[in-house]
Design a protein around this motif. Sequence first.
Motif, short mmCIF file in Angstrom:
data_model
loop_
_atom_site.label_atom_id
_atom_site.label_comp_id
_atom_site.label_asym_id
_atom_site.label_seq_id
_atom_site.Cartn_x
_atom_site.Cartn_y
_atom_site.Cartn_z
N PHE A 223 0.84 -1.20 0.00
CA PHE A 223 0.00 0.00 0.00
C PHE A 223 0.87 1.25 0.00
O PHE A 223 0.65 2.18 -0.75
CB PHE A 223 -0.87 0.04 1.27
CG PHE A 223 -2.11 -0.82 1.22
CD1 PHE A 223 -2.45 -1.54 0.09
CD2 PHE A 223 -2.95 -0.88 2.33
CE1 PHE A 223 -3.60 -2.32 0.08
CE2 PHE A 223 -4.09 -1.66 2.31
CZ PHE A 223 -4.41 -2.38 1.19
N GLU A 224 1.87 1.24 0.89
CA GLU A 224 2.68 2.43 1.13
C GLU A 224 3.90 2.50 0.22
O GLU A 224 4.70 3.41 0.34
CB GLU A 224 3.12 2.48 2.59
CG GLU A 224 1.98 2.45 3.60
CD GLU A 224 1.13 3.71 3.57
OE1 GLU A 224 1.66 4.76 3.21
OE2 GLU A 224 -0.08 3.63 3.88
N HIS B 249 -0.61 -1.03 -4.74
CA HIS B 249 -0.35 0.35 -4.37
C HIS B 249 -1.28 1.32 -5.11
O HIS B 249 -1.92 2.19 -4.50
CB HIS B 249 1.11 0.70 -4.70
CG HIS B 249 1.44 2.15 -4.56
ND1 HIS B 249 1.49 2.78 -3.34
CD2 HIS B 249 1.72 3.10 -5.50
CE1 HIS B 249 1.79 4.05 -3.53
NE2 HIS B 249 1.94 4.28 -4.82
N LEU B 250 -1.39 1.12 -6.43
CA LEU B 250 -2.24 2.04 -7.20
C LEU B 250 -3.70 1.92 -6.81
O LEU B 250 -4.41 2.93 -6.71
CB LEU B 250 -2.07 1.75 -8.71
CG LEU B 250 -0.75 2.20 -9.31
CD1 LEU B 250 -0.70 1.85 -10.78
CD2 LEU B 250 -0.55 3.71 -9.11
N ALA B 251 -4.15 0.67 -6.59
CA ALA B 251 -5.55 0.48 -6.20
C ALA B 251 -5.81 1.16 -4.87
O ALA B 251 -6.80 1.88 -4.69
CB ALA B 251 -5.87 -1.01 -6.11
N PHE B 252 -4.89 0.98 -3.93
CA PHE B 252 -5.07 1.58 -2.61
C PHE B 252 -5.10 3.10 -2.71
O PHE B 252 -5.97 3.76 -2.14
CB PHE B 252 -3.93 1.13 -1.69
CG PHE B 252 -3.98 1.77 -0.33
CD1 PHE B 252 -4.96 1.38 0.58
CD2 PHE B 252 -3.08 2.75 0.03
CE1 PHE B 252 -5.01 1.97 1.83
CE2 PHE B 252 -3.14 3.35 1.28
CZ PHE B 252 -4.10 2.96 2.18
N GLN B 253 -4.16 3.66 -3.47
CA GLN B 253 -4.11 5.11 -3.57
C GLN B 253 -5.31 5.69 -4.31
O GLN B 253 -5.79 6.76 -3.98
CB GLN B 253 -2.82 5.53 -4.26
CG GLN B 253 -1.61 5.22 -3.39
CD GLN B 253 -0.71 6.42 -3.20
OE1 GLN B 253 -0.42 7.12 -4.14
NE2 GLN B 253 -0.27 6.65 -1.98
N ILE C 211 -9.83 -4.43 -4.84
CA ILE C 211 -8.62 -4.93 -5.50
C ILE C 211 -7.44 -4.84 -4.54
O ILE C 211 -6.64 -5.76 -4.41
CB ILE C 211 -8.35 -4.12 -6.80
CG1 ILE C 211 -9.40 -4.45 -7.85
CG2 ILE C 211 -6.95 -4.43 -7.34
CD1 ILE C 211 -9.38 -3.53 -9.05
N ALA C 212 -7.35 -3.70 -3.83
CA ALA C 212 -6.23 -3.51 -2.91
C ALA C 212 -6.20 -4.62 -1.86
O ALA C 212 -5.15 -5.20 -1.58
CB ALA C 212 -6.32 -2.14 -2.25
#
Lengths: 465, 335
Positions: free
Chosen positions: A269-270, A333-337, A389-390
């Motif tokens: 995620f980060e 990462h992209l999904a989370f952001q 997704i994340a």
Amino acid sequence: MGTPDLLTSILASDLADPAGLMPARQQMALSLGWHIILACFGVAFPAIIFTMHLIGIRRNDPDALVLARRWAKVSAVLFAIGAVSGTVLSFEMGLLWPGLMGTYGDVLGLPFAFEGLAFFLEAIFLGIYLYGWGRMPPKQHLLMVLPMAVTGVIGTFCVIAVNAWMNAPVGFDVVDGEVTNIRPWAVLLNPDAFWQFLHMWVAAYMVAGFSIAAVYAVGMLRGRRDRRHRLGFTVAFAFASVSAVLQPFVGHLLGGRLAVTQPAKLAAFELAMETDDGPSPLRLGGLLVDGEVRWAIDIPRLGSLIARNSFTEPVQGLDTIPAADHPPINITHLAFQSMVGIGTLLMVAVLLFWFARWRGHDLLAGRWYLRFVAVSGVLAIVAMEAGWIATEVGRQPWIVYGFMRTPEAAGENSGLWWLYGATFVVYTAMTIGAIVVLRSMARRWRAGEEDLPSPYGPQLQETDR
Amino acid sequence: MTLEIAVAAALFAGVLAYALFGGADFGSGFYDLTAGGPSRGAELRTLVDHSIGPVWEANHVWLIYVLVTWWTAFPESFASTMSTLILPMLFALLGIVLRGSSFAFRKYAATLTQARFFGAVFALSSVVTPFFFGTIAGAIASGRVPASGRGELIGSWVNPTSLFGGVIAVGTCAFLAGCFLTADAARGGSTRLAEQLRVRTLLVGLATGAVVLGALVPLERDAPTLADGLETQAAPLIVLSSVAGVGTLVLLVRRRYAVARLTALVAVAAVVAGWGVGQYPWLLVDQVTIEDAAGADATLAALLVAVGIAAVLVVPSLAYLYRLTQTEAWTRPHH
């Protein structure tokens, strides 16, 4: 995922994984990703309809009653395709993941049993509510919506309990490779379920609330500024507003658990490749290319604050986790952001609206805010899908975290690609069918036809009688 | 009664309920399909729409109940059945998806052309779906699904027992639906429609009865364990089914529609229960018994708690829904 990275992972997976893995993944992504949108309406729409119906009865407001009745008809269509796409999922559990169900079926089954129970009651009361218009005393009829709102909560909790269990398995022991000492109630009431449930439940209200508000925003943009449009907008937007404001806090509390339960997911995620010496920065944007983070904007210390509730504790880096246990980092990462970014945007937007209203400005008078609301439904759906997704991709390569890898759960059936193709065709057709029918309902309502005719030449039937 | 048997009984109760209530819903597709052109079939199609509209979603949940109970209580047999019978499972699933969505779409379709299209999809898939469920039952009953792993992909469900199972499933669904629709039409005062449905239901009943009797011969050879069970422990149920079936036909001839619905339910329930009792104690015939297929005891016990709660919450709600659909206010087509 960078292109070379993606290629290697596909090629590598072709060598070692069972033939059923990739098609099963694609199939699950398509069918669950499709169903989850309708599930949001199934969960949140009853309470929204209840509110409108209650306004109608309490204030003796014919506009509200008309809206409640129309929404009920819309929910009938959505609920029908939601029910069948949900059935698809229960078949798929066995068809796509025989390894998971054969091994853990009796561990994870109980929450599904309660979910089935909740869904049963929901389907029964939906039938009663839909067909009860004009056939039951109004107050009794109104009460028929409530069981649906309640069972929506229970159903969401149960399904999420299974997903939370996949993320943080409890309720069994593995002795000599055998799953034993099964405690099904521990799975149903597992400690990770609550926050994850709350996050999904609030998301359902965001999806339904913004989507419905968007429909009325489009109407207002086209010049239909009658009272019904304002009323429909306000009730739906109120639900969306409360959820949008609550959601970041719920998400933060849920995320706080990750550092303990799933450090690899948190690191992805980060985009934390290494454990920092001091507090970790918040990384906005960015991609991992050839093992290096590029194009990210780092805001010092904020990463630690958000992920760990601390000004000093770093986010554990991916370097501490064996490479074989890394999730697909860029997708996660992209999904989370995307989820966080859109969620923040929606929260700011609703705060702006109510603040302006408090100060005596009506943002609906102009066009630009309406345009934003018109796309807010899609934004909420994208955020919800991104969040899903994340959490799912971030759990990889595990299907049962720490116990069973996803390839072990899949079967050897390469013919599943055909199934994927067929599902794609059927779901596309179903989507088109739903859009055609919902649009034609709206068109006829605008033309003043309130009671839609029954199928197949009803006029003929009238003269027959 | 052991825990395993209790859970298997609860599971089978779901199969039975789905066969009866879901079956009656599916069967109405047969009459919808054969109702004729838009104007000739309008009255019957409106009746079908009206009669299953409030209940089809609730009746559909029995299937989910069966699947969930199965994978929770007997996980490995569920996985092997799904792998072996993937094709009929998928065809049945496709039927369910198309049927449910097109039923809802037809109800709110904008034009007659759209309504006809969605209606045709609804009716066709309603007829096809029970066929595949019947082949699945036949595959299990004739010992073609292994306890674990995967059986034959095609032969498991393309064989005499499965094919007879499929045809019988279609027939019994249509018969049940015919009895219900005839009674609905008569109660709603559409005498001409009731007459038309009565004749067709009689024909469906005779044909289905003949197929059931005819199936007994190939069953002896193709599914000896089941045939043996049907001739011994399940024999009373088979006799009951025949008596109730013949009784239903007589009642239909005498236009006693309300009672005919009940005897039709008994006839179909007895034949489905006969299958269950006939193959006892096998879960997958000749492959694995109920005792051996069962998962953890704690899960079985918890599942029975869920079933108990369902009995307290779902059954009264369902009864309330069914009772409402039989009231005068709900029989009125327009309001």
